[in-house]
Design a protein around this motif. Structure first.
Motif, PDB file in Angstrom:
ATOM      1  N   ILE A  46     -25.427 -42.770  39.751  1.00  0.00           N
ATOM      2  CA  ILE A  46     -26.084 -41.470  39.839  1.00  0.00           C
ATOM      3  C   ILE A  46     -25.608 -40.588  38.692  1.00  0.00           C
ATOM      4  O   ILE A  46     -24.419 -40.362  38.516  1.00  0.00           O
ATOM      5  CB  ILE A  46     -25.785 -40.798  41.198  1.00  0.00           C
ATOM      6  CG1 ILE A  46     -26.239 -41.693  42.345  1.00  0.00           C
ATOM      7  CG2 ILE A  46     -26.433 -39.425  41.271  1.00  0.00           C
ATOM      8  CD1 ILE A  46     -27.711 -42.042  42.342  1.00  0.00           C
ATOM      9  N   ASP A  47     -26.562 -40.108  37.920  1.00  0.00           N
ATOM     10  CA  ASP A  47     -26.267 -39.253  36.778  1.00  0.00           C
ATOM     11  C   ASP A  47     -25.641 -37.938  37.245  1.00  0.00           C
ATOM     12  O   ASP A  47     -26.053 -37.374  38.269  1.00  0.00           O
ATOM     13  CB  ASP A  47     -27.561 -38.979  36.010  1.00  0.00           C
ATOM     14  CG  ASP A  47     -27.286 -38.307  34.685  1.00  0.00           C
ATOM     15  OD1 ASP A  47     -27.335 -37.062  34.647  1.00  0.00           O
ATOM     16  OD2 ASP A  47     -27.023 -39.018  33.707  1.00  0.00           O
ATOM     17  N   SER A  49     -26.044 -35.068  36.205  1.00  0.00           N
ATOM     18  CA  SER A  49     -26.965 -33.930  36.191  1.00  0.00           C
ATOM     19  C   SER A  49     -27.653 -33.711  37.538  1.00  0.00           C
ATOM     20  O   SER A  49     -28.122 -32.605  37.820  1.00  0.00           O
ATOM     21  CB  SER A  49     -28.018 -34.107  35.092  1.00  0.00           C
ATOM     22  OG  SER A  49     -28.841 -35.224  35.377  1.00  0.00           O
ATOM     23  N   VAL A  50     -27.722 -34.738  38.367  1.00  0.00           N
ATOM     24  CA  VAL A  50     -28.385 -34.598  39.661  1.00  0.00           C
ATOM     25  C   VAL A  50     -27.385 -34.227  40.771  1.00  0.00           C
ATOM     26  O   VAL A  50     -27.786 -33.799  41.847  1.00  0.00           O
ATOM     27  CB  VAL A  50     -29.174 -35.875  40.014  1.00  0.00           C
ATOM     28  CG1 VAL A  50     -28.288 -36.951  40.572  1.00  0.00           C
ATOM     29  CG2 VAL A  50     -30.295 -35.571  40.979  1.00  0.00           C
ATOM     30  N   LYS A  51     -26.118 -34.322  40.491  1.00  0.00           N
ATOM     31  CA  LYS A  51     -25.106 -34.058  41.520  1.00  0.00           C
ATOM     32  C   LYS A  51     -25.114 -32.623  42.041  1.00  0.00           C
ATOM     33  O   LYS A  51     -24.918 -32.418  43.245  1.00  0.00           O
ATOM     34  CB  LYS A  51     -23.730 -34.502  41.046  1.00  0.00           C
ATOM     35  CG  LYS A  51     -23.683 -36.032  40.962  1.00  0.00           C
ATOM     36  CD  LYS A  51     -22.326 -36.586  40.750  1.00  0.00           C
ATOM     37  CE  LYS A  51     -22.439 -38.117  40.738  1.00  0.00           C
ATOM     38  NZ  LYS A  51     -21.170 -38.763  40.698  1.00  0.00           N
ATOM     39  N   TRP A  84     -35.828 -29.201  45.164  1.00  0.00           N
ATOM     40  CA  TRP A  84     -34.917 -30.347  45.192  1.00  0.00           C
ATOM     41  C   TRP A  84     -35.667 -31.650  44.982  1.00  0.00           C
ATOM     42  O   TRP A  84     -35.228 -32.492  44.200  1.00  0.00           O
ATOM     43  CB  TRP A  84     -34.149 -30.392  46.512  1.00  0.00           C
ATOM     44  CG  TRP A  84     -33.227 -29.229  46.726  1.00  0.00           C
ATOM     45  CD1 TRP A  84     -32.599 -28.482  45.755  1.00  0.00           C
ATOM     46  CD2 TRP A  84     -32.835 -28.669  47.966  1.00  0.00           C
ATOM     47  NE1 TRP A  84     -31.850 -27.499  46.346  1.00  0.00           N
ATOM     48  CE2 TRP A  84     -31.972 -27.591  47.694  1.00  0.00           C
ATOM     49  CE3 TRP A  84     -33.129 -28.966  49.296  1.00  0.00           C
ATOM     50  CZ2 TRP A  84     -31.393 -26.818  48.705  1.00  0.00           C
ATOM     51  CZ3 TRP A  84     -32.555 -28.199  50.295  1.00  0.00           C
ATOM     52  CH2 TRP A  84     -31.703 -27.144  50.006  1.00  0.00           C
ATOM     53  N   GLN A  87     -36.663 -31.860  41.340  1.00  0.00           N
ATOM     54  CA  GLN A  87     -35.524 -32.161  40.463  1.00  0.00           C
ATOM     55  C   GLN A  87     -35.068 -33.614  40.621  1.00  0.00           C
ATOM     56  O   GLN A  87     -34.703 -34.255  39.631  1.00  0.00           O
ATOM     57  CB  GLN A  87     -34.365 -31.204  40.762  1.00  0.00           C
ATOM     58  CG  GLN A  87     -34.655 -29.789  40.319  1.00  0.00           C
ATOM     59  CD  GLN A  87     -33.597 -28.794  40.762  1.00  0.00           C
ATOM     60  OE1 GLN A  87     -32.853 -29.043  41.701  1.00  0.00           O
ATOM     61  NE2 GLN A  87     -33.553 -27.655  40.097  1.00  0.00           N
ATOM     62  N   ILE A  88     -35.111 -34.120  41.826  1.00  0.00           N
ATOM     63  CA  ILE A  88     -34.739 -35.516  42.032  1.00  0.00           C
ATOM     64  C   ILE A  88     -35.771 -36.435  41.376  1.00  0.00           C
ATOM     65  O   ILE A  88     -35.410 -37.432  40.744  1.00  0.00           O
ATOM     66  CB  ILE A  88     -34.580 -35.819  43.543  1.00  0.00           C
ATOM     67  CG1 ILE A  88     -33.343 -35.078  44.088  1.00  0.00           C
ATOM     68  CG2 ILE A  88     -34.452 -37.316  43.787  1.00  0.00           C
ATOM     69  CD1 ILE A  88     -33.250 -35.059  45.602  1.00  0.00           C
ATOM     70  N   ASN A  89     -37.047 -36.090  41.496  1.00  0.00           N
ATOM     71  CA  ASN A  89     -38.107 -36.891  40.867  1.00  0.00           C
ATOM     72  C   ASN A  89     -37.943 -36.955  39.354  1.00  0.00           C
ATOM     73  O   ASN A  89     -38.214 -37.992  38.748  1.00  0.00           O
ATOM     74  CB  ASN A  89     -39.485 -36.341  41.216  1.00  0.00           C
ATOM     75  CG  ASN A  89     -39.957 -36.768  42.594  1.00  0.00           C
ATOM     76  OD1 ASN A  89     -39.562 -37.818  43.088  1.00  0.00           O
ATOM     77  ND2 ASN A  89     -40.782 -35.949  43.193  1.00  0.00           N
ATOM     78  N   ILE A  90     -37.528 -35.871  38.750  1.00  0.00           N
ATOM     79  CA  ILE A  90     -37.332 -35.829  37.300  1.00  0.00           C
ATOM     80  C   ILE A  90     -36.254 -36.819  36.869  1.00  0.00           C
ATOM     81  O   ILE A  90     -36.352 -37.454  35.836  1.00  0.00           O
ATOM     82  CB  ILE A  90     -36.972 -34.398  36.833  1.00  0.00           C
ATOM     83  CG1 ILE A  90     -38.201 -33.497  36.967  1.00  0.00           C
ATOM     84  CG2 ILE A  90     -36.436 -34.389  35.419  1.00  0.00           C
ATOM     85  CD1 ILE A  90     -37.920 -32.028  36.769  1.00  0.00           C
ATOM     86  N   ASN A  91     -35.230 -36.952  37.706  1.00  0.00           N
ATOM     87  CA  ASN A  91     -34.076 -37.787  37.361  1.00  0.00           C
ATOM     88  C   ASN A  91     -34.205 -39.242  37.789  1.00  0.00           C
ATOM     89  O   ASN A  91     -33.367 -40.066  37.430  1.00  0.00           O
ATOM     90  CB  ASN A  91     -32.804 -37.171  37.931  1.00  0.00           C
ATOM     91  CG  ASN A  91     -32.423 -35.904  37.197  1.00  0.00           C
ATOM     92  OD1 ASN A  91     -31.951 -35.961  36.078  1.00  0.00           O
ATOM     93  ND2 ASN A  91     -32.653 -34.765  37.812  1.00  0.00           N
ATOM     94  N   PHE A  92     -35.239 -39.574  38.573  1.00  0.00           N
ATOM     95  CA  PHE A  92     -35.375 -40.963  39.044  1.00  0.00           C
ATOM     96  C   PHE A  92     -36.760 -41.464  38.842  1.00  0.00           C
ATOM     97  O   PHE A  92     -37.725 -41.099  39.171  1.00  0.00           O
ATOM     98  CB  PHE A  92     -34.954 -41.096  40.513  1.00  0.00           C
ATOM     99  CG  PHE A  92     -33.476 -40.882  40.675  1.00  0.00           C
ATOM    100  CD1 PHE A  92     -32.592 -41.910  40.429  1.00  0.00           C
ATOM    101  CD2 PHE A  92     -32.975 -39.649  41.050  1.00  0.00           C
ATOM    102  CE1 PHE A  92     -31.222 -41.715  40.571  1.00  0.00           C
ATOM    103  CE2 PHE A  92     -31.617 -39.455  41.193  1.00  0.00           C
ATOM    104  CZ  PHE A  92     -30.736 -40.480  40.944  1.00  0.00           C
TER     105      PHE A  92
END
Length: 92
Positions: A46-47, A49-51, A84, A87-92
């Protein structure tokens, strides 16, 4: 068989989406969110940036577990739920 981090992310998004669409949920869903987030926060895949988003979801789940008015809590967080998931969709 344990869930992969991608499966965990999918489940996390599904629960958040359901809370947003239905404007209701259950304590067990909040408990599941908490377990998912705890697992994802320590996952090296997990990057970083998403934490922060995961931490916000964790706080949401914690509050949801212990509030007497869960549906009001969910309704009050409608904008957050949408953000949320985005933002999660952007990172995965």
């Amino acid at each position: 068989m344990p869930l992969s981090h991608l499966d965990q992310i999918t489940l996390l998004k599904d629960i958040l989406n359901n809370h947003q669409v239905d404007c209701c949920g259950s304590v067990s869903e909040c408990e599941q969110l908490e377990r998912l987030v705890k697992s994802l926060l320590v996952d090296p895949n997990i990057d970083a940036s998403v934490k922060p988003v995961l931490q916000e979801v964790y706080n949401y789940s914690q509050h949801g577990q212990y509030t007497q008015h869960l549906n009001s809590h969910i309704e009050a967080n409608q904008d957050n739920l949408s953000q949320w998931v985005d933002q999660i969709n952007i990172n995965f």
